[in-house]
Design an enzyme around this catalytic site. Structure first.
Site, PDB file in Angstrom:
ATOM      1  N   ASP A 144       3.273   0.303  12.319  1.00  0.00           N
ATOM      2  CA  ASP A 144       2.058  -0.252  11.692  1.00  0.00           C
ATOM      3  C   ASP A 144       1.763  -1.678  12.156  1.00  0.00           C
ATOM      4  O   ASP A 144       0.649  -2.172  11.970  1.00  0.00           O
ATOM      5  CB  ASP A 144       2.196  -0.249  10.159  1.00  0.00           C
ATOM      6  CG  ASP A 144       2.295   1.153   9.596  1.00  0.00           C
ATOM      7  OD1 ASP A 144       1.976   2.107  10.317  1.00  0.00           O
ATOM      8  OD2 ASP A 144       2.707   1.298   8.430  1.00  0.00           O
TER       9      ASP A 144
ATOM     10  N   ARG B 287      -9.133   0.229   3.471  1.00  0.00           N
ATOM     11  CA  ARG B 287      -8.190   1.224   2.944  1.00  0.00           C
ATOM     12  C   ARG B 287      -6.824   0.605   2.669  1.00  0.00           C
ATOM     13  O   ARG B 287      -6.095   1.083   1.810  1.00  0.00           O
ATOM     14  CB  ARG B 287      -8.006   2.370   3.951  1.00  0.00           C
ATOM     15  CG  ARG B 287      -9.163   3.327   3.990  1.00  0.00           C
ATOM     16  CD  ARG B 287      -8.798   4.594   4.727  1.00  0.00           C
ATOM     17  NE  ARG B 287      -7.416   4.935   4.464  1.00  0.00           N
ATOM     18  CZ  ARG B 287      -6.590   5.509   5.326  1.00  0.00           C
ATOM     19  NH1 ARG B 287      -7.022   5.831   6.505  1.00  0.00           N
ATOM     20  NH2 ARG B 287      -5.359   5.785   5.004  1.00  0.00           N
TER      21      ARG B 287
ATOM     22  N   CYS C 149      -5.249   8.108   8.747  1.00  0.00           N
ATOM     23  CA  CYS C 149      -5.608   7.517  10.042  1.00  0.00           C
ATOM     24  C   CYS C 149      -5.380   8.497  11.184  1.00  0.00           C
ATOM     25  O   CYS C 149      -4.393   9.222  11.210  1.00  0.00           O
ATOM     26  CB  CYS C 149      -4.791   6.249  10.275  1.00  0.00           C
ATOM     27  SG  CYS C 149      -5.364   4.876   9.286  1.00  0.00           S
TER      28      CYS C 149
ATOM     29  N   ARG D 179       0.269  14.282  13.443  1.00  0.00           N
ATOM     30  CA  ARG D 179       0.815  14.122  12.096  1.00  0.00           C
ATOM     31  C   ARG D 179       1.108  15.459  11.396  1.00  0.00           C
ATOM     32  O   ARG D 179       0.538  15.771  10.341  1.00  0.00           O
ATOM     33  CB  ARG D 179      -0.097  13.230  11.249  1.00  0.00           C
ATOM     34  CG  ARG D 179      -0.444  11.935  11.947  1.00  0.00           C
ATOM     35  CD  ARG D 179      -1.176  10.957  11.071  1.00  0.00           C
ATOM     36  NE  ARG D 179      -0.317  10.245  10.153  1.00  0.00           N
ATOM     37  CZ  ARG D 179      -0.725   9.295   9.325  1.00  0.00           C
ATOM     38  NH1 ARG D 179      -1.983   8.946   9.297  1.00  0.00           N
ATOM     39  NH2 ARG D 179       0.109   8.689   8.516  1.00  0.00           N
TER      40      ARG D 179
ATOM     41  N   LYS E 269       0.831  -1.218   0.000  1.00  0.00           N
ATOM     42  CA  LYS E 269       0.000   0.000   0.000  1.00  0.00           C
ATOM     43  C   LYS E 269       0.854   1.253   0.000  1.00  0.00           C
ATOM     44  O   LYS E 269       0.647   2.163  -0.803  1.00  0.00           O
ATOM     45  CB  LYS E 269      -0.904  -0.015   1.228  1.00  0.00           C
ATOM     46  CG  LYS E 269      -1.477   1.339   1.621  1.00  0.00           C
ATOM     47  CD  LYS E 269      -2.239   1.208   2.911  1.00  0.00           C
ATOM     48  CE  LYS E 269      -2.466   2.424   3.723  1.00  0.00           C
ATOM     49  NZ  LYS E 269      -1.427   3.124   4.376  1.00  0.00           N
ATOM     50  N   ASN E 270       1.800   1.320   0.928  1.00  0.00           N
ATOM     51  CA  ASN E 270       2.515   2.591   1.081  1.00  0.00           C
ATOM     52  C   ASN E 270       3.511   2.854  -0.044  1.00  0.00           C
ATOM     53  O   ASN E 270       3.942   3.991  -0.235  1.00  0.00           O
ATOM     54  CB  ASN E 270       3.167   2.678   2.467  1.00  0.00           C
ATOM     55  CG  ASN E 270       2.095   2.880   3.541  1.00  0.00           C
ATOM     56  OD1 ASN E 270       0.985   3.306   3.246  1.00  0.00           O
ATOM     57  ND2 ASN E 270       2.417   2.548   4.780  1.00  0.00           N
TER      58      ASN E 270
HETATM   59  N1  EPU Z   1       6.489  14.061  11.530  1.00  0.00           N
HETATM   60  C1  EPU Z   1       6.741  15.368  11.875  1.00  0.00           C
HETATM   61  N2  EPU Z   1       6.760  16.294  10.872  1.00  0.00           N
HETATM   62  C2  EPU Z   1       6.566  15.976   9.581  1.00  0.00           C
HETATM   63  C3  EPU Z   1       6.319  14.644   9.240  1.00  0.00           C
HETATM   64  C4  EPU Z   1       6.287  13.692  10.238  1.00  0.00           C
HETATM   65  O1  EPU Z   1       6.920  15.696  13.040  1.00  0.00           O
HETATM   66  O2  EPU Z   1       6.609  16.872   8.720  1.00  0.00           O
HETATM   67  C5  EPU Z   1       6.458  13.045  12.591  1.00  0.00           C
HETATM   68  C6  EPU Z   1       5.120  12.344  12.713  1.00  0.00           C
HETATM   69  O3  EPU Z   1       4.232  13.064  13.526  1.00  0.00           O
HETATM   70  C7  EPU Z   1       5.524  11.028  13.322  1.00  0.00           C
HETATM   71  C8  EPU Z   1       6.886  10.755  12.690  1.00  0.00           C
HETATM   72  O4  EPU Z   1       7.349  12.012  12.224  1.00  0.00           O
HETATM   73  O5  EPU Z   1       5.692  11.187  14.695  1.00  0.00           O
HETATM   74  C9  EPU Z   1       6.891   9.776  11.544  1.00  0.00           C
HETATM   75  O6  EPU Z   1       5.916  10.151  10.581  1.00  0.00           O
HETATM   76  P1  EPU Z   1       6.074   9.833   9.038  1.00  0.00           P
HETATM   77  O7  EPU Z   1       6.085  11.102   8.290  1.00  0.00           O
HETATM   78  O8  EPU Z   1       7.203   8.891   8.862  1.00  0.00           O
HETATM   79  O9  EPU Z   1       4.722   9.076   8.739  1.00  0.00           O
HETATM   80  P2  EPU Z   1       3.763   9.257   7.484  1.00  0.00           P
HETATM   81  O10 EPU Z   1       4.558   9.522   6.280  1.00  0.00           O
HETATM   82  O11 EPU Z   1       2.670  10.178   7.852  1.00  0.00           O
HETATM   83  C10 EPU Z   1       3.888   6.758   6.800  1.00  0.00           C
HETATM   84  C11 EPU Z   1       2.894   5.665   6.510  1.00  0.00           C
HETATM   85  C12 EPU Z   1       2.238   5.245   7.811  1.00  0.00           C
HETATM   86  C13 EPU Z   1       3.323   4.739   8.767  1.00  0.00           C
HETATM   87  C14 EPU Z   1       4.389   5.830   8.961  1.00  0.00           C
HETATM   88  C15 EPU Z   1       5.568   5.360   9.802  1.00  0.00           C
HETATM   89  C16 EPU Z   1       2.181   6.220   4.284  1.00  0.00           C
HETATM   90  C17 EPU Z   1       1.096   6.739   3.411  1.00  0.00           C
HETATM   91  N3  EPU Z   1       1.902   6.203   5.585  1.00  0.00           N
HETATM   92  O12 EPU Z   1       3.154   7.815   7.387  1.00  0.00           O
HETATM   93  O13 EPU Z   1       1.372   4.174   7.492  1.00  0.00           O
HETATM   94  O14 EPU Z   1       2.748   4.439  10.001  1.00  0.00           O
HETATM   95  O15 EPU Z   1       4.892   6.243   7.676  1.00  0.00           O
HETATM   96  O16 EPU Z   1       6.171   4.255   9.228  1.00  0.00           O
HETATM   97  O17 EPU Z   1       3.233   5.846   3.821  1.00  0.00           O
HETATM   98  C18 EPU Z   1      -0.467   2.770   7.791  1.00  0.00           C
HETATM   99  O18 EPU Z   1      -0.132   2.189   6.750  1.00  0.00           O
HETATM  100  O19 EPU Z   1      -1.344   2.318   8.575  1.00  0.00           O
HETATM  101  C19 EPU Z   1       0.186   4.025   8.151  1.00  0.00           C
HETATM  102  C20 EPU Z   1      -0.329   4.872   9.031  1.00  0.00           C
END
Ligand code: EPU
Length: 423
Positions: free
Chosen positions: A302, A394, A114, A119, A18-19
């Site tokens: 996850d 999803r 989610c 975030r 998915k990701n």
């Molecule tokens: N963060 C910040 N600032 C930013 C971006 C992130 O502080 O600008 C923080 C977040 O709040 C969090 C940490 O950094 O504490 C990590 O967040 P990250 O940006 O890595 O997560 P994401 O890109 O929002 C993706 C996956 C998530 C998965 C996370 C961590 C996708 C679409 N989503 O989210 O997947 O949990 O990486 O591996 O790729 C899921 O599949 O259920 C899911 C939520």
């Protein structure tokens, strides 16, 4: 509805990631001709991106039976994505990086996704600004424009998957060299880099802490097969262990599963890793463990929710420290309805293992909480009714069919009047 207590047995195949899918599909905007993406999971987030890209003017052909989507963005596209669709998923913000790279401007609604914490997207914006974009938020819309992106060094304060992907997308056409320091190393980040390189981009170092992108103006279409889903594979491994079953999970990349396998082995579960499959079997109650979620190659956040279900019936007291998202224990209150003994204090859950769970009506608050409730239901005595399975759709392709093929008793039921079941 899940009727618990049946050991899962047999062989099951994992779908595409998915990701990775949600990053690769926006990346097709960067090619001058059609891209063919194979091994796409048939999940809601992919269907949403198909609709978003079509409405923006891309020619999209989707053949779900073949797991294939062809996206041709050679005609001019609109650079604003529909508010309603974008709000329904997280990864829609990847359109911002890709559109900015191709057209120099973009308007995208702030993303949904989610509800597992605040975030923030400050690191995405910091990166895009470092490359020379002006980015503002107005009335819930992210607006970005530039008179030409230029390579820069971007240090990420957190190794964010989303920020790493967005900056990679924005920088592929930028003038000169972009260096992302403290980049995320997740498998889907590497998959996106490989996809971009197949399109003629120059992305080096993905999978390490430092990614370097040398900007190139002209990228061509390509055919690409996305990686298997690490998290679906991990969820199925946990389901096998939770039901004291014996399951061969095919189409996996074993190295992506190392942290999950290591914890299951520590719990006394048997895990045999093959070249592209993993066999998981168990005939006894698992032992308690301590888990701390970390960026890759650490234990994935996850998988924290699904494995927390298994730990509810482990011998002894387990501890989970959720270090990535501040509000990712919503599944716990639902486990407690099923007889689990769990307490949560901020980012730490303490799980005192009980002999068994009992089925109950429960509600999924997000995607992986939903998967966790399926695992809990498979272990529990009696029937578990899980509300809000739309969250599970999803990210998991026909999860009930896969589990039924392994001997689970699980049915999708439409409930017109929920009164009585949930009230
Ligand atoms: N963060 C910040 N600032 C930013 C971006 C992130 O502080 O600008 C923080 C977040 O709040 C969090 C940490 O950094 O504490 C990590 O967040 P990250 O940006 O890595 O997560 P994401 O890109 O929002 C993706 C996956 C998530 C998965 C996370 C961590 C996708 C679409 N989503 O989210 O997947 O949990 O990486 O591996 O790729 C899921 O599949 O259920 C899911 C939520």
């Amino acid at each position: 509805m899940v009727r618990g207590g049946r050991p899962l047995r047999g062989t099951v195949t994992v779908s595409g990631a998915k990701n990775a899918a949600v990053a690769l599909l926006p990346a097709t905007i960067l090619a001058r001709d059609a891209c063919v993406v194979d091994n796409l999971p048939e999940i809601q987030d992919v269907l949403l991106l198909r609709d978003i890209l079509s409405r923006m003017g891309a020619k999209v052909e989707y053949v779900p039976e073949e797991r294939r989507m062809t996206v041709d963005t050679s005609a001019d596209m609109t650079t604003g994505a529909t508010f309603g669709l974008v709000r329904r998923m997280r990864a829609s913000y990847y359109l911002l990086g890709a559109l900015l790279a191709r057209y120099g401007h973009a308007q995208i609604a702030l993303p949904g996704g989610c509800d597992i914490g605040q975030r923030p997207i400050d690191q995405h914006l910091k990166g895009l600004r470092a490359l020379g974009a002006e980015v503002e938020t107005e009335h819930g819309i992210l607006k970005a424009k530039t008179d030409g992106l230029r390579g820069a060094e971007v240090y990420l304060d957190v190794a964010s998957v989303g920020a790493t992907v967005n900056i990679m997308l924005a920088s592929v056409h930028a003038e000169g060299l972009t260096t992302i320091v403290n980049a995320a190393k997740e498998p889907h980040v590497v998959d996106l880099a490989n996809f971009l390189n197949c399109m003629g981009a120059s992305v080096k170092g993905a999978g390490t802490d430092v990614i370097r992108v040398r900007g190139k103006k002209d990228l061509h279409g390509t055919s690409y097969t996305i990686i298997p889903d690490q998290i679906e594979a991990g969820t199925l491994m946990i389901a096998a262990a939770a039901t004291r079953g014996d399951v061969v999970i095919q189409n996996v990349i074993s190295t992506h599963l190392e942290s999950i396998s290591a914890k299951l082995i520590e719990m006394g579960v048997h895990v045999d890793q093959g070249y592209d499959h993993v066999r998981v079997y168990s005939d006894k109650r698992p032992r308690h463990v301590t888990i701390k979620t970390l960026p890759y190659p650490g234990f994935p956040t996850d998988i924290q929710q699904p494995i927390s279900a298994l730990l509810c019936t482990a011998e002894g007291t387990s501890v989970i420290i959720e270090s990535i998202f501040e509000d990712r224990f919503k599944q716990v209150a639902e486990f407690c309805r099923m007889g689990a003994r769990v307490s949560v204090d901020n980012r730490v859950a303490v799980i005192e293992g009980v002999e068994k769970l009992t089925g109950a009506p429960v509600t999924a608050s997000d995607l992986r909480a939903g998967a966790a409730l399926i695992v809990a239901g498979l272990m529990a005595e009696g029937e578990t009714y899980i509300k809000n399975v739309k969250f599970i759709d999803r990210g998991y392709e026909r999860i009930e069919d896969k589990l039924i093929s392994l001997g689970a008793s699980i049915e999708r039921i439409e409930v017109e009047d929920e009164y009585g079941m949930y009230e």
